[in-house]
Design a protein around this motif. Structure first.
Motif, PDB file in Angstrom:
ATOM      1  N   ASP A 107       0.673  -1.215  -0.164  1.00 14.78           N
ATOM      2  CA  ASP A 107       0.116  -0.136   0.046  1.00 14.78           C
ATOM      3  C   ASP A 107       0.740   1.341  -0.148  1.00 14.78           C
ATOM      4  O   ASP A 107       0.841   2.087  -0.691  1.00 14.78           O
ATOM      5  N   GLN A 108       1.673   0.926   0.893  1.00 11.29           N
ATOM      6  CA  GLN A 108       2.565   2.312   0.838  1.00 11.29           C
ATOM      7  C   GLN A 108       3.998   2.032   1.356  1.00 11.29           C
ATOM      8  O   GLN A 108       4.160   1.070   2.549  1.00 11.29           O
ATOM      9  N   GLN A 150       4.341  10.346   3.481  1.00  7.00           N
ATOM     10  CA  GLN A 150       5.261  10.099   2.364  1.00  7.00           C
ATOM     11  C   GLN A 150       6.400   9.959   3.234  1.00  7.00           C
ATOM     12  O   GLN A 150       7.316   9.437   3.803  1.00  7.00           O
TER      13      GLN A 150
END
Length: 363
Positions: A107-108, A150
């Protein structure tokens, strides 16, 4: 009745193993494994049918898996369907587990959170605090991430002067870390500086502490496993040195885990190939001066201290009132990680195998 024991050979050295949080809909028990020291490391998710009291242990079935860059240094479920993994490259990734399609996808990712001399170094632990993710590293730094963002929302570079080996949340916004110098440090992440609010010491020997867990109902009680094989118990409210030391293993204590519903029971695994069950349910509460023989100053007499309400805070070395059982046959291969769900335990080894134990007695 003795626990039922099963083993699954997985052809990979297992560094971390974690149960998925249980839900009412689960007809199976699900756990995840991460590997290390392999040509291609992997994260894999496994399923075991729930057992009746009469069935023998059933071999787990692999649901899904994916490659992982670097050694897997920690795994942490976030709810039932997301899984965090930290890496020896200094990165952290969040995976989405789709149980209907049996897929695991990233996902990230947060790349190179931890670095030394400009190169990625090991991210040693991951703590989840709501939507925040706290990581620690070989570089002595602490990073605070936020799901969906992020970049780190906070970077505590140089928080420690040596490698932070493990971390656990003790209260909202507060964590405890262990380091390679035998120190246990308490941090309040709401504070603006990069300094711990408390520092606790092991001994003058600077023996590293490599694992940590907190008591599930008494956040001031913390257990840490040492490189020297000792199990150390701290009272964060009042003492600089451990309240209790147990002679545990003949090698580093890689994982320590309190049993959640029954915290008088604790489990440890070690480089010496053993998995131990510590039963402290019948321990008496008393204090002695034996800690001084291990290089730790005497504590004040029991009457002069705050009342002790936890049986793990005995003020002793050894385990005179604690029953210790070895749960697996002797092995020369390190047991690197364990996790507990109810009466069931899974553990992963350097022998490229996963053990699962059903019906552990914690009553």
């Amino acid at each position: 009745m003795a626990a039922k024991i099963g083993v699954k050979f997985v052809s990979k050295k297992i560094s971390k193993i974690r149960w998925q949080p249980e839900t009412f809909q689960n007809e199976t028990d699900i756990f995840a494994t991460g590997s290390w020291d392999n040509n291609v490391n992997k994260i894999e998710v496994w399923s075991i049918p729930k057992l009746s009291h009469t069935e023998e242990a059933i071999e787990p079935e692999q649901l899904c898996g994916c490659d992982h860059i670097g050694d897997v240094t920690e795994l942490k479920f976030v709810g039932a369907n997301r899984l965090l993994a930290s890496s020896s490259t200094g990165s952290v990734s969040m995976y989405h587990l789709q149980t209907r399609s049996n897929t695991l996808a990233v996902d990230q990712s947060w790349e190179k959170l931890h670095t030394l001399s400009g190169k990625g170094c090991t991210c040693t632990s991951v703590v989840v605090n709501g939507s925040d993710i706290i990581t620690t590293g070989e570089d002595g730094s602490i990073k605070v991430l936020r799901m969906g963002q992020q970049k780190p929302v906070r970077s505590m570079d140089g928080a420690d002067s040596c490698c932070i080996n493990a971390a656990v949340q003790v209260k909202n916004h507060e964590i405890v870390t262990t380091n390679s110098r035998g120190q246990l440090k308490q941090w309040d992440l709401r504070q603006p500086d990069n300094k711990p609010v408390s520092i606790f010491l092991l001994t003058g020997e600077q023996t590293g502490l490599v694992s940590v867990d907190r008591h599930p109902s008494q956040a001031h009680v913390v257990a840490a496993g040492g490189e020297d094989g000792f199990l150390n118990i701290w009272d964060l409210r009042q003492q600089k040195y451990p309240a209790t030391l147990f002679t545990a293993h003949d090698g580093p204590v890689w994982d320590v885990c309190f049993h959640q519903p029954s915290p008088d029971h604790l489990f440890t695994c070690s480089n010496d190939g053993s998995l131990l069950h510590w039963d402290n349910s019948s321990a008496s509460l008393h204090s002695t001066s034996i800690l001084a023989s291990h290089g730790i100053p005497d504590h004040p007499p029991q009457t002069e201290r705050a009342s002790v309400s936890c049986s793990w805070l005995s003020g002793e070395i050894g385990q005179p009132d604690v029953q210790t059982d070895s749960l697996l046959p002797p092995s020369t291969m390190s047991i690197n990680s364990l996790d507990i769900l109810g009466q069931n335990i899974v553990c992963g080894t350097d022998g490229e195998s996963v053990y699962f134990l059903y019906g552990i007695n914690t009553r």
